[in-house]
Each structure stands twice: as structure tokens, then as C-alpha cells.
Write a protein that holds these residues in place. Structure first.
Motif, short mmCIF file in Angstrom:
data_model
loop_
_atom_site.label_atom_id
_atom_site.label_comp_id
_atom_site.label_asym_id
_atom_site.label_seq_id
_atom_site.Cartn_x
_atom_site.Cartn_y
_atom_site.Cartn_z
N PRO A 23 0.83 -1.20 0.00
CA PRO A 23 0.00 0.00 0.00
C PRO A 23 0.87 1.25 0.00
O PRO A 23 2.02 1.23 0.44
CB PRO A 23 -0.77 -0.09 1.32
N GLU A 24 0.32 2.35 -0.48
CA GLU A 24 1.09 3.60 -0.54
C GLU A 24 1.36 4.18 0.84
O GLU A 24 2.39 4.81 1.07
CB GLU A 24 0.35 4.62 -1.39
N ALA A 29 1.95 -0.26 4.96
CA ALA A 29 2.95 -1.12 4.32
C ALA A 29 3.80 -1.81 5.38
O ALA A 29 4.07 -3.01 5.27
CB ALA A 29 3.82 -0.29 3.38
N LEU A 30 4.20 -1.08 6.41
CA LEU A 30 5.01 -1.68 7.47
C LEU A 30 4.22 -2.72 8.25
O LEU A 30 4.76 -3.77 8.63
CB LEU A 30 5.56 -0.59 8.39
N GLN A 31 2.94 -2.45 8.49
CA GLN A 31 2.09 -3.44 9.18
C GLN A 31 1.98 -4.71 8.34
O GLN A 31 2.07 -5.82 8.87
CB GLN A 31 0.70 -2.87 9.45
N LEU A 32 1.79 -4.55 7.07
CA LEU A 32 1.67 -5.70 6.18
C LEU A 32 2.97 -6.51 6.18
O LEU A 32 2.94 -7.74 6.27
CB LEU A 32 1.34 -5.23 4.77
N MET A 35 3.22 -8.46 9.39
CA MET A 35 2.33 -9.62 9.37
C MET A 35 2.94 -10.74 8.54
O MET A 35 2.91 -11.91 8.93
CB MET A 35 0.96 -9.25 8.81
N ALA A 36 3.50 -10.38 7.39
CA ALA A 36 4.12 -11.38 6.52
C ALA A 36 5.31 -12.03 7.23
O ALA A 36 5.51 -13.25 7.16
CB ALA A 36 4.56 -10.75 5.20
N ARG A 37 6.08 -11.22 7.93
CA ARG A 37 7.23 -11.74 8.68
C ARG A 37 6.78 -12.72 9.75
O ARG A 37 7.34 -13.81 9.90
CB ARG A 37 8.00 -10.58 9.31
#
Length: 71
Positions: A23-24, A29-32, A35-37
């Protein structure tokens, strides 16, 4: 060497592709990425026998959260 002196050209290209999908909004973006990590760490646990089950559980939890947002 095709990937430059450090050999990390492939990793940089992969990172650029991932960043292009984020996301822009920097915070989102950092939250995403966090979560992926967390998902990667959870599914790559030493208990490899449960890896498939962990992935299914993560996907199920994500689907349930998305459904709750839509209600």
C-alpha cells in the motif's frame, strides 16, 4: 557475475517486486510486512510436520478477519 559484486541482484529484484505491491501508506505497508514476517516465522518453525497445517490456519484466520471487516 551477473548480479554484481555482492551477488544480491536477484534479492533486490524480488524486494522491488514486493515493494511495488505494498500500500502507498507507509504505516500500512510496514504493518503488512510485519504480518508477513510473523507468518513466515510461524510457518517455518522447527516443527516442520505442522507447516501445512500452520499455513492453512493462517489463511483461515485471515479469511475470518476479512469477513468480520465486511460485516
Amino acid at each position: 557475475m551477473k548480479d554484481g559484486k555482492d551477488g544480491k541482484g536477484w534479492m533486490r529484484r524480488q524486494a522491488a517486486q514486493i515493494v511495488g505491491l505494498l500500500p502507498e501508506d507507509d504505516d500500512e505497508a510496514l504493518q503488512l510486512l510485519e504480518m508477513a514476517r510473523a507468518m513466515l516465522i510461524q510457518t517455518a518453525s522447527p516443527d516442520a510436520g505442522n507447516r501445512d497445517r500452520n499455513v492453512i490456519r493462517l489463511l483461515s484466520e485471515g479469511s475470518a478477519a476479512k469477513e468480520a471487516e465486511n460485516d
